[in-house]
Scaffold this motif. Structure first.
Motif, PDB file in Angstrom:
ATOM      1  N   ALA A   1       4.561  -2.915  23.470  1.00  0.00           N
ATOM      2  CA  ALA A   1       4.916  -3.756  22.166  1.00  0.00           C
ATOM      3  C   ALA A   1       5.217  -4.960  22.718  1.00  0.00           C
ATOM      4  N   ALA A   2       6.122  -5.079  23.272  1.00  0.00           N
ATOM      5  CA  ALA A   2       6.748  -6.608  23.791  1.00  0.00           C
ATOM      6  C   ALA A   2       5.667  -7.498  24.468  1.00  0.00           C
ATOM      7  N   GLU A   3       4.665  -6.817  24.986  1.00  0.00           N
ATOM      8  CA  GLU A   3       3.678  -7.554  26.175  1.00  0.00           C
ATOM      9  C   GLU A   3       2.572  -7.895  24.919  1.00  0.00           C
ATOM     10  N   ALA A   4       2.437  -6.940  24.040  1.00  0.00           N
ATOM     11  CA  ALA A   4       1.521  -7.370  22.958  1.00  0.00           C
ATOM     12  C   ALA A   4       1.929  -8.495  22.258  1.00  0.00           C
ATOM     13  N   HIS A   5       3.030  -8.663  21.952  1.00  0.00           N
ATOM     14  CA  HIS A   5       3.747  -9.550  21.069  1.00  0.00           C
ATOM     15  C   HIS A   5       3.651 -10.988  21.729  1.00  0.00           C
ATOM     16  N   ALA A   6       3.978 -10.980  23.036  1.00  0.00           N
ATOM     17  CA  ALA A   6       4.229 -11.905  23.773  1.00  0.00           C
ATOM     18  C   ALA A   6       2.642 -12.517  24.188  1.00  0.00           C
ATOM     19  N   GLY A   7       1.923 -11.727  24.426  1.00  0.00           N
ATOM     20  CA  GLY A   7       0.565 -12.003  24.911  1.00  0.00           C
ATOM     21  C   GLY A   7       0.257 -12.303  26.246  1.00  0.00           C
ATOM     22  N   ARG A   8       1.079 -11.341  27.117  1.00  0.00           N
ATOM     23  CA  ARG A   8       1.038 -11.638  28.383  1.00  0.00           C
ATOM     24  C   ARG A   8       1.821 -10.510  29.214  1.00  0.00           C
ATOM     25  N   ALA A   9       1.695 -10.389  30.405  1.00  0.00           N
ATOM     26  CA  ALA A   9       2.457  -9.269  31.072  1.00  0.00           C
ATOM     27  C   ALA A   9       3.764  -9.815  31.275  1.00  0.00           C
ATOM     28  N   LEU A  10       4.802  -8.990  31.270  1.00  0.00           N
ATOM     29  CA  LEU A  10       6.183  -9.249  31.254  1.00  0.00           C
ATOM     30  C   LEU A  10       6.762  -8.495  32.571  1.00  0.00           C
ATOM     31  N   SER A  11       7.602  -9.494  33.281  1.00  0.00           N
ATOM     32  CA  SER A  11       7.886  -9.165  34.640  1.00  0.00           C
ATOM     33  C   SER A  11       8.774  -7.900  34.773  1.00  0.00           C
ATOM     34  N   ASP A  12       9.809  -7.880  34.009  1.00  0.00           N
ATOM     35  CA  ASP A  12      10.893  -6.864  34.141  1.00  0.00           C
ATOM     36  C   ASP A  12      11.359  -6.489  32.526  1.00  0.00           C
ATOM     37  N   ALA A  13      12.517  -5.592  32.894  1.00  0.00           N
ATOM     38  CA  ALA A  13      13.365  -5.234  31.332  1.00  0.00           C
ATOM     39  C   ALA A  13      13.913  -6.391  30.895  1.00  0.00           C
ATOM     40  N   ILE A  14      14.397  -7.226  31.569  1.00  0.00           N
ATOM     41  CA  ILE A  14      15.087  -8.488  31.180  1.00  0.00           C
ATOM     42  C   ILE A  14      14.041  -9.157  30.172  1.00  0.00           C
ATOM     43  N   ALA A  15      12.846  -9.389  30.615  1.00  0.00           N
ATOM     44  CA  ALA A  15      12.003 -10.336  30.132  1.00  0.00           C
ATOM     45  C   ALA A  15      11.470  -9.636  28.731  1.00  0.00           C
ATOM     46  N   VAL A  16      11.453  -8.211  29.138  1.00  0.00           N
ATOM     47  CA  VAL A  16      10.995  -7.513  27.647  1.00  0.00           C
ATOM     48  C   VAL A  16      11.975  -7.720  26.545  1.00  0.00           C
ATOM     49  N   PHE A  17      13.479  -7.452  27.088  1.00  0.00           N
ATOM     50  CA  PHE A  17      14.547  -7.590  25.985  1.00  0.00           C
ATOM     51  C   PHE A  17      14.679  -8.938  25.545  1.00  0.00           C
ATOM     52  N   ALA A  18      14.275 -10.103  26.499  1.00  0.00           N
ATOM     53  CA  ALA A  18      14.532 -11.351  25.754  1.00  0.00           C
ATOM     54  C   ALA A  18      13.146 -11.643  24.806  1.00  0.00           C
ATOM     55  N   THR A  19      11.988 -11.220  25.165  1.00  0.00           N
ATOM     56  CA  THR A  19      10.945 -11.069  24.143  1.00  0.00           C
ATOM     57  C   THR A  19      11.340 -10.391  22.814  1.00  0.00           C
ATOM     58  N   LEU A  20      11.728  -9.038  22.849  1.00  0.00           N
ATOM     59  CA  LEU A  20      12.240  -8.294  21.549  1.00  0.00           C
ATOM     60  C   LEU A  20      13.173  -9.058  20.767  1.00  0.00           C
ATOM     61  N   ARG A  21      14.160  -9.729  21.493  1.00  0.00           N
ATOM     62  CA  ARG A  21      15.134 -10.498  20.772  1.00  0.00           C
ATOM     63  C   ARG A  21      14.947 -11.662  20.177  1.00  0.00           C
ATOM     64  N   ALA A  22      13.817 -12.466  20.819  1.00  0.00           N
ATOM     65  CA  ALA A  22      13.268 -13.623  19.987  1.00  0.00           C
ATOM     66  C   ALA A  22      12.355 -13.075  18.933  1.00  0.00           C
ATOM     67  N   TRP A  23      11.465 -11.912  19.006  1.00  0.00           N
ATOM     68  CA  TRP A  23      10.748 -11.341  17.926  1.00  0.00           C
ATOM     69  C   TRP A  23      11.418 -11.066  17.026  1.00  0.00           C
ATOM     70  N   LYS A  24      12.903 -10.348  17.108  1.00  0.00           N
ATOM     71  CA  LYS A  24      13.645  -9.918  16.051  1.00  0.00           C
ATOM     72  C   LYS A  24      14.281 -11.104  15.144  1.00  0.00           C
ATOM     73  N   ASP A  25      14.406 -12.154  16.119  1.00  0.00           N
ATOM     74  CA  ASP A  25      15.075 -13.408  15.441  1.00  0.00           C
ATOM     75  C   ASP A  25      14.414 -13.816  14.269  1.00  0.00           C
ATOM     76  N   ASP A  26      12.835 -13.886  14.613  1.00  0.00           N
ATOM     77  CA  ASP A  26      12.026 -14.516  13.466  1.00  0.00           C
ATOM     78  C   ASP A  26      11.319 -13.366  12.652  1.00  0.00           C
ATOM     79  N   PHE A  27      11.816 -12.216  12.706  1.00  0.00           N
ATOM     80  CA  PHE A  27      10.964 -10.997  11.964  1.00  0.00           C
ATOM     81  C   PHE A  27      11.129 -10.987  10.581  1.00  0.00           C
ATOM     82  N   ARG A  28      10.409 -10.775   9.738  1.00  0.00           N
ATOM     83  CA  ARG A  28      10.244 -10.501   8.467  1.00  0.00           C
ATOM     84  C   ARG A  28       9.387  -9.364   7.994  1.00  0.00           C
ATOM     85  N   ALA A  29      10.206  -8.619   7.482  1.00  0.00           N
ATOM     86  CA  ALA A  29       9.669  -7.038   7.090  1.00  0.00           C
ATOM     87  C   ALA A  29       8.444  -7.419   6.262  1.00  0.00           C
TER      88      ALA A  29
END
Length: 253
Positions: free
Chosen positions: A225-253
């Motif tokens: 899900a994080a890679e689909a949102h980022a539009g690219r492969a993510l290198s490790d769990a930290i990159a996945v976390f960073a993507t999720l946190r940035a996604w959540k920051d801008d998330f609107r239901a």
């Protein structure tokens, strides 16, 4: 060991732990009013502070005006001037009959701490049910490490978060991990509790490990899900976390 969460402001919880004599440990009193109402004439054994934000420390001055001898445990943080004891990472605290360990968990703020003991985790704004705190001062790597440290505590630990964010976090978590049956069950249960005007907390670490996407950055479904949102492969769990946190920051239901 009666545990109470006192509502404050729009969505804060101030945690109160009472002993057999009715004396209390107070955690993150952003507002003194509900604490004074709960304690009556009985002074608290101590105040624990996780970080410096006003909705966590704003009531300390009024509590000390009422009971000036109250010990105040807090991180090494100049923005918490009321502290009487600055806790070190790993320090064991003896408060009445209770024993807690202070844990450094930077990310939300640079000096954030949590307190673990007696089967409880007072985690402030680091870990929320189905979510985690925003990165106001820390890095994704710091917050990811802090969450991993908390997640490694015993599975039956009761997680005492400082905000009632569960339903909002559930909406985002289900967007990330919609096929997770444990998450769907937790979201439904949280909805029932809030409809009845009851808190969704405390939760358990076992439940959070199963449901919280920020603790599941290595799960294939969360990574995808994080890679689909980022539009690219993510290198490790930290990159996945960073993507999720940035996604959540801008998330609107």
């Amino acid at each position: 060991m009666p545990l109470h969460c006192l509502p404050a402001f729009d969505d804060n919880y101030i945690w109160l732990l009472r002993d057999a004599e009715g004396r209390a440990l107070v955690v993150d009193p952003g507002d003194a009013t509900p604490v004074l109402a709960a304690l009556g004439d009985t002074p608290p054994l101590a105040i624990l502070l996780t970080h410096h934000h006003g909705d966590h420390v704003g009531g300390v001055a009024d509590l000390l005006a009422r009971w000036p001898a109250t010990p105040v445990f807090a991180p090494h943080e100049e923005r918490i001037p009321q502290a009487t004891h600055r806790v070190r990472d790993g320090e064991e605290l003896a408060i009445g009959a209770w024993r807690f360990q202070a844990l450094s968990v930077p990310g939300h703020t640079r000096s954030h701490v949590a307190y673990h003991g007696e089967g409880l985790l007072f985690c402030g704004d680091t870990l929320f049910s189905l979510g985690c705190g925003r990165l106001f001062e820390g890095t994704p790597a710091q917050m990811h490490a802090s969450l991993a440290r908390l997640a490694a505590l015993p599975a039956d630990t009761l997680v005492c978060c400082a905000h009632e964010y569960t339903l909002g976090n559930a909406t985002f978590a289900l967007t990330v991990d919609p096929d997770n049956p444990a998450l769907r069950a937790r979201a439904a249960a949280a909805g029932t509790l809030r409809t009845a005007d009851r808190p969704t907390l405390p939760t358990t670490l076992a439940e959070e490990r199963a449901c919280n996407p920020f603790l599941r950055c290595e799960a294939p479904s969360v990574r995808a899900a994080a890679e689909a949102h980022a539009g690219r492969a993510l290198s490790d769990a930290i990159a996945v976390f960073a993507t999720l946190r940035a996604w959540k920051d801008d998330f609107r239901a």
